[in-house]
Design an enzyme around this catalytic site. Structure first.
Site, PDB file in Angstrom:
ATOM      1  N   GLY A   8      38.865  40.082  35.998  1.00 23.14           N
ATOM      2  CA  GLY A   8      39.352  39.470  34.765  1.00 23.14           C
ATOM      3  C   GLY A   8      38.351  39.689  33.643  1.00 23.14           C
ATOM      4  N   GLY A  97      36.951  30.743  39.037  1.00 23.85           N
ATOM      5  CA  GLY A  97      37.108  29.811  37.929  1.00 23.85           C
ATOM      6  C   GLY A  97      38.532  29.744  37.419  1.00 23.85           C
ATOM      7  N   PHE A 126      33.535  24.763  35.416  1.00 25.03           N
ATOM      8  CA  PHE A 126      32.137  25.102  35.668  1.00 25.03           C
ATOM      9  C   PHE A 126      31.173  24.386  34.725  1.00 25.03           C
ATOM     10  CE2 PHE A 126      33.851  28.854  37.905  1.00 25.03           C
ATOM     11  CZ  PHE A 126      33.017  28.860  39.011  1.00 25.03           C
ATOM     12  N   HIS A 153      43.655  22.065  25.884  1.00 20.39           N
ATOM     13  CA  HIS A 153      43.143  23.417  26.024  1.00 20.39           C
ATOM     14  C   HIS A 153      43.751  24.334  24.966  1.00 20.39           C
ATOM     15  CE1 HIS A 153      41.787  21.984  29.958  1.00 20.39           C
ATOM     16  NE2 HIS A 153      41.026  23.046  30.013  1.00 20.39           N
ATOM     17  N   LYS A 157      46.311  29.150  27.499  1.00 20.23           N
ATOM     18  CA  LYS A 157      46.282  28.662  28.881  1.00 20.23           C
ATOM     19  C   LYS A 157      47.714  28.390  29.322  1.00 20.23           C
ATOM     20  CE  LYS A 157      44.209  25.075  31.835  1.00 20.23           C
ATOM     21  NZ  LYS A 157      43.700  26.035  32.839  1.00 20.23           N
TER      22      LYS A 157
END
Length: 269
Positions: A8, A97, A126, A153, A157
């Site tokens: 990614g 993640g 994280f 967010h 997303k």
């Protein structure tokens, strides 16, 4: 040197992870994989000049030829589960993640990693501050058990609610117990969904998606004549990188994948 690949790598989180690995004194950026940007030198994306590391688009072919120590994965819900199984198949420690994994998929990844003795981490968040926010919220829920979660967010997303919100609700339930039922059984929504998603035990999760946001969460606890709000804000994607570095380093000493950065921060594994 710890050899680390980034999957990614063309995305915003992937670029930040690649830059962080590139700058780390004890790590070597072993490669970058993404369905986008094939052939692009990763140095163009992380602003460090030519690196000789071009983005590749075939994860399995990369794993066959390179076999790095750790794979940092910031892909998406559609790819991350299958990616995780590929890492374990080739003996590569996954540090994931990406959110969107369901409980069954996470369990399968952990079980398979334990059988193979391969360490790694699946982390809904994280950011160190976000992990502390979740821990503080769980402690507060012992005394103020009525709680709702608002997560906010960026508008790119695609999964909702966030993995952080789900993890927060899970640890609150662990602390207060699922037998506590908050809210009115007779509650009526004249606009379906206006009260948010009902996670379990009456914990409501509300998701906001807007441009200008990165990653933010409020846990609001209510009691007699009072409320308590615990909030965390990630202003930039750099906020996640200390946790990524911690996970990469600690994964070398784990014999299975663990769920949640808190397991590493508070030494529960």
């Amino acid at each position: 040197m710890i050899e680390v690949m980034v999957t990614g790598a063309y995305g915003r989180m992937g670029r930040e992870a690649a830059r962080t690995v590139w700058d780390a004194d004890d790590m070597l950026l072993a490669g970058a994989v993404d369905g986008r940007g094939e052939g692009t030198d990763i140095g163009q994306l992380i602003e460090c000049g030519s690196t000789g590391i071009n983005i590749e688009n075939d994860l399995e072919e990369f794993l066959k030829s390179k076999r790095p120590d750790v794979a940092v994965d910031f892909t998406g819900p559609q790819a991350v589960y299958h990616n995780a199984l590929k890492y374990l198949e080739y003996g590569v420690r996954p540090v994931i993640g990406s959110t969107g994994l369901d409980a069954g998929q996470i369990k399968e990844i952990i079980d398979l990693s334990e059988k193979r003795g391969i360490g790694g981490l699946v982390a809904p968040n994280f950011a160190i501050g976000a992990v502390l926010m979740m821990r503080f919220a769980a402690e507060a829920a012992r005394f103020l058990p009525d709680v709702e979660i608002i997560e906010m967010h960026h508008d790119q997303k695609i999964d909702a609610p966030s993995g952080t919100a789900i993890k927060t609700a899970e640890i609150i339930l662990e602390q207060r117990g699922d037998e506590y039922k908050q809210g009115l059984a007779s509650e009526i929504e004249t606009l379906p969904g206006s009260r948010g998603g009902n996670f379990s035990g009456g914990i409501r999760i509300h998701s906001v998606r807007l441009p200008g946001l990165v990653a933010h969460q409020e846990v609001i606890l209510g009691g007699l004549g009072q409320t308590l709000t615990i909030r965390h804000d990630s202003i930039t994607r750099e906020s996640f990188m200390p946790g990524v570095l911690l996970a990469v380093r600690r994964s070398l000493n784990l014999n299975k994948v663990v769920y949640g950065l808190d397991k590493l921060l508070f030494e529960t594994v």
